[in-house]
Design an enzyme around this catalytic site. Sequence first.
Site, PDB file in Angstrom:
ATOM      1  N   ASN A  77      -6.902 -21.570 -65.180  1.00 31.48           N
ATOM      2  CA  ASN A  77      -7.167 -22.610 -64.186  1.00 31.48           C
ATOM      3  C   ASN A  77      -5.865 -23.301 -63.785  1.00 31.48           C
ATOM      4  O   ASN A  77      -5.060 -23.674 -64.644  1.00 31.48           O
ATOM      5  CB  ASN A  77      -8.151 -23.636 -64.776  1.00 31.48           C
ATOM      6  CG  ASN A  77      -8.787 -24.512 -63.722  1.00 31.48           C
ATOM      7  OD1 ASN A  77      -8.114 -25.007 -62.829  1.00 31.48           O
ATOM      8  ND2 ASN A  77     -10.090 -24.703 -63.831  1.00 31.48           N
ATOM      9  N   HIS A 165     -17.263 -19.331 -53.901  1.00 34.18           N
ATOM     10  CA  HIS A 165     -17.127 -17.956 -54.398  1.00 34.18           C
ATOM     11  C   HIS A 165     -17.814 -17.873 -55.766  1.00 34.18           C
ATOM     12  O   HIS A 165     -17.683 -18.778 -56.585  1.00 34.18           O
ATOM     13  CB  HIS A 165     -15.645 -17.587 -54.533  1.00 34.18           C
ATOM     14  CG  HIS A 165     -15.418 -16.151 -54.871  1.00 34.18           C
ATOM     15  ND1 HIS A 165     -15.165 -15.198 -53.897  1.00 34.18           N
ATOM     16  CD2 HIS A 165     -15.421 -15.489 -56.051  1.00 34.18           C
ATOM     17  CE1 HIS A 165     -15.010 -14.023 -54.488  1.00 34.18           C
ATOM     18  NE2 HIS A 165     -15.168 -14.180 -55.793  1.00 34.18           N
ATOM     19  N   HIS A 167     -18.364 -17.812 -59.256  1.00 36.11           N
ATOM     20  CA  HIS A 167     -17.464 -17.908 -60.401  1.00 36.11           C
ATOM     21  C   HIS A 167     -17.992 -18.905 -61.418  1.00 36.11           C
ATOM     22  O   HIS A 167     -18.799 -19.777 -61.116  1.00 36.11           O
ATOM     23  CB  HIS A 167     -16.058 -18.332 -59.961  1.00 36.11           C
ATOM     24  CG  HIS A 167     -15.947 -19.762 -59.541  1.00 36.11           C
ATOM     25  ND1 HIS A 167     -16.424 -20.231 -58.324  1.00 36.11           N
ATOM     26  CD2 HIS A 167     -15.429 -20.851 -60.185  1.00 36.11           C
ATOM     27  CE1 HIS A 167     -16.190 -21.531 -58.237  1.00 36.11           C
ATOM     28  NE2 HIS A 167     -15.593 -21.941 -59.344  1.00 36.11           N
ATOM     29  N   PHE A 316     -31.378 -37.731 -58.294  1.00 33.07           N
ATOM     30  CA  PHE A 316     -30.207 -38.592 -58.423  1.00 33.07           C
ATOM     31  C   PHE A 316     -30.323 -39.407 -59.710  1.00 33.07           C
ATOM     32  O   PHE A 316     -31.402 -39.872 -60.059  1.00 33.07           O
ATOM     33  CB  PHE A 316     -30.098 -39.545 -57.228  1.00 33.07           C
ATOM     34  CG  PHE A 316     -29.808 -38.860 -55.932  1.00 33.07           C
ATOM     35  CD1 PHE A 316     -28.508 -38.538 -55.570  1.00 33.07           C
ATOM     36  CD2 PHE A 316     -30.840 -38.515 -55.063  1.00 33.07           C
ATOM     37  CE1 PHE A 316     -28.240 -37.898 -54.369  1.00 33.07           C
ATOM     38  CE2 PHE A 316     -30.585 -37.879 -53.858  1.00 33.07           C
ATOM     39  CZ  PHE A 316     -29.276 -37.568 -53.511  1.00 33.07           C
ATOM     40  N   LEU A 317     -29.223 -39.576 -60.401  1.00 28.16           N
ATOM     41  CA  LEU A 317     -29.200 -40.475 -61.549  1.00 28.16           C
ATOM     42  C   LEU A 317     -29.207 -41.906 -61.024  1.00 28.16           C
ATOM     43  O   LEU A 317     -28.311 -42.298 -60.278  1.00 28.16           O
ATOM     44  CB  LEU A 317     -27.953 -40.235 -62.397  1.00 28.16           C
ATOM     45  CG  LEU A 317     -27.930 -38.953 -63.224  1.00 28.16           C
ATOM     46  CD1 LEU A 317     -26.603 -38.835 -63.950  1.00 28.16           C
ATOM     47  CD2 LEU A 317     -29.072 -38.933 -64.223  1.00 28.16           C
ATOM     48  N   GLU A 321     -31.742 -44.885 -65.586  1.00 29.04           N
ATOM     49  CA  GLU A 321     -31.277 -43.725 -66.347  1.00 29.04           C
ATOM     50  C   GLU A 321     -29.851 -43.910 -66.851  1.00 29.04           C
ATOM     51  O   GLU A 321     -29.487 -43.417 -67.912  1.00 29.04           O
ATOM     52  CB  GLU A 321     -31.382 -42.470 -65.485  1.00 29.04           C
ATOM     53  CG  GLU A 321     -32.818 -42.086 -65.194  1.00 29.04           C
ATOM     54  CD  GLU A 321     -32.948 -41.123 -64.031  1.00 29.04           C
ATOM     55  OE1 GLU A 321     -33.691 -40.149 -64.175  1.00 29.04           O
ATOM     56  OE2 GLU A 321     -32.304 -41.356 -62.998  1.00 29.04           O
TER      57      GLU A 321
END
Length: 352
Positions: A77, A165, A167, A316-317, A321
């Site tokens: 990376n 892409h 991955h 959605f958080l 939560e």
Amino acid sequence: MSKQNNFRRYNPLIDEWVIVAVNRINRPWQGAKTEKSTTISTSSNTEQSILNPLAPGGTRSSGIANENYVSTYVFDNDFPSFTEFEECAGKDENDDLFKQHEVKGVCKVICYHPNSQLTLATMDVKEVRVVIDIWNQQYLELGPKYEWVQIFENRGAVVGCSNMHPHGQLWASNYLPTLPMKKHESQKKHFEKHGKVMLMDYLEQETLKKERIIMRNEHWTWLVPYWAFWPYETMLLPNRHVERFTDLGEVEKQSLSEILRSLLIKYDNVFECSFPYMMGWSGAPTGSFLTENCSFWQLHLSFFPPLLRSATVPKFLAGYEVFAEKQRDLSPEIAAKTLSEIDEEHYSKKLQ
């Protein structure tokens, strides 16, 4: 308005509770929506390399060009969270209120396929098997050196994927992260108390109950966990006791490639889109743990998809939560029934 009883369920794997509030699924929605998730559409490999930095021959933002790869491709990376030569920003601290320690590791990107239009759901089984073999190879190479090897995928912009892409990623660290540590301790306690491997014990009971089982083959079972938090959260488990990914046999890996592709097709078919998710493997830790008894661990693959109501409305958080306790709107049993009944032929083939 009919009222339904809400309740809490316990997740023994990470020692947390989740609220199941099924009545909330019917509330009117005027909140934010996301764009329908699709794969990159390009007409040639030449165009891919120009437009997509993860394509074969593409140049990444670091200035490094990819190989003209023809199969699964792995590279370091360019913007890693861990490096092998990490320098700590200041000395380690062990005060009760101020703790800091050095982290080292490696971060890799795993491009599943040279074609930007394909995903694990639309690749063929042989191509999925290549990805699985790469995962195994990476575990074998990095496991002896690092305490934790995390293979995962963020699929779709809604979960933070920066490039569509196909991955995944691998992060290996010199320490056991927070959630794996919770799983390690919980499974160990269960074994000490009951003399059984927690997730094997759980799978045995779920197999009898059947209501959350989605799909099975000879070697694997795909189910919605009793304690699931995400709307269509699922778990894939080996049918036998397996501590680590590298303990899988060749037949089991082939069987995995088949059921993995099938379950991802079902996901895509839920809302006829490239179904976004966070996917990650968990197994017994590595590094120094390789010499310890970790027989209480069971390998598992988790999927955390955010979509709830449609291809454009995710979960959605929200405040409760974040500040109090997790909550889900769709019951795990309804999610399992929905996924069980969905076709195993990819929706895109019906559009051709």
